[in-house]
Design an enzyme around this catalytic site. Structure first.
Site, PDB file in Angstrom:
ATOM      1  N   ALA A 100       0.848  -1.193   0.000  1.00 22.91           N
ATOM      2  CA  ALA A 100       0.000   0.000   0.000  1.00 22.91           C
ATOM      3  C   ALA A 100       0.883   1.242   0.000  1.00 22.91           C
ATOM      4  O   ALA A 100       2.100   1.148  -0.178  1.00 22.91           O
ATOM      5  CB  ALA A 100      -0.918  -0.010   1.218  1.00 22.91           C
ATOM      6  N   ASN A 101       0.299   2.416   0.169  1.00 24.76           N
ATOM      7  CA  ASN A 101       1.081   3.652   0.294  1.00 24.76           C
ATOM      8  C   ASN A 101       0.351   4.600   1.237  1.00 24.76           C
ATOM      9  O   ASN A 101      -0.719   4.294   1.730  1.00 24.76           O
ATOM     10  CB  ASN A 101       1.340   4.280  -1.078  1.00 24.76           C
ATOM     11  CG  ASN A 101       0.049   4.686  -1.778  1.00 24.76           C
ATOM     12  OD1 ASN A 101      -0.692   5.532  -1.300  1.00 24.76           O
ATOM     13  ND2 ASN A 101      -0.231   4.042  -2.903  1.00 24.76           N
TER      14      ASN A 101
END
Ligand code: CTP
Ligand code: CA
Length: 224
Positions: free
Chosen positions: A33-34
């Protein structure tokens, strides 16, 4: 009978907004993810709704509240985001505010990865995701009349954003300096630079809501 369109400068216009991070599965319980909160994308969608647009909001798993009055499409991966944007066309404008993962994990499947007992970690094979903005902006048929991308940069913000605008076929790029010291990524403020064919226009540091209003006003002007 169709409900009458909401009044405003964007009445009768359809705008697609992508937002949030994407999640790229490693296995059924893990993902890449980020740090995108989805706040800027939600704020842009709300600003467009307030100006009368019909908004399709395609979002990854973001913490920001979903914009009221928009059609919400929840997805996880970049590949799903492209499918959802495609399905939402045609549109008068598209704003690609999502922080799309650049890579997905090849072969992520139904089985959880297990330690093999030798201390050797599994090797993840990364493959490049489709570039949603570029795919839509370079389409010969059914391209939205106005395509707006974002560029999150840590160095040479204007130069990188200008190159990105041309490479991806976007009309405008909203560039952001996302060095951690700026607090923009995941924060509530933005200091955007709007890069168009005419050049680079730095906007004052202001709330993401105010940045969204400024962008929505520009979009309304461009479409009328
Ligand atoms: N974008 C997209 N699909 C991707 C990657 C990016 O639609 N697979 C869009 C983003 O939503 C944003 C713009 O492209 O509007 C620029 O994203 P950015 O990550 O800055 O560009 P990249 O081409 O991925 O370049 P970089 O190597 O700097 O990450
Ligand atoms: Ca990227």
């Amino acid at each position: 009978a169709l409900a009458p369109p909401t009044p405003g400068p964007l009445a009768g216009r359809h705008v697609i907004v992508t937002s949030g991070p994407t999640h790229e599965p490693i296995d059924p319980v893990r993902y890449i993810a980020n740090r995108s909160s989805g706040r800027q994308g939600s704020a842009i969608a709300s600003a467009l709704v307030r100006r009368g647009a019909r908004v399709t909001f395609v979002t990854g798993p973001a913490e920001a509240p979903r914009p009221e009055g928009a059609t919400i499409v929840e997805i996880e991966t970049a590949r799903e985001m492209l499918e959802a944007v495609d399905a939402a066309l045609p549109a008068d404008a598209a704003v690609f505010a999502a922080a799309v993962a650049d890579w997905y994990v090849e072969g992520a499947g139904a089985s959880k990865l297990k330690k093999d007992g030798t201390g050797t970690p599994p090797g993840l094979v990364l493959r490049e995701n489709p570039d949603i903005l570029r795919t839509i902006a370079t389409r010969s048929e059914g391209r939205p009349g106005l395509v707006v991308g974002f560029a999150a940069e840590t160095d040479d913000v204007v130069a990188n954003a200008t190159a990105k605008r041309l490479r991806k076929g976007a009309d405008w790029i909203v560039a952001n300096d996302v060095r951690p010291s700026t607090g923009i990524m995941g924060g509530t403020e933005n200091a955007a630079i709007l890069v168009t064919a005419e050049g680079a226009e730095p906007w004052p540091r202001m709330s993401k809501d105010a940045t969204a209003d400024a962008l929505a006003d520009r979009i309304a002007r461009a479409l009328t």
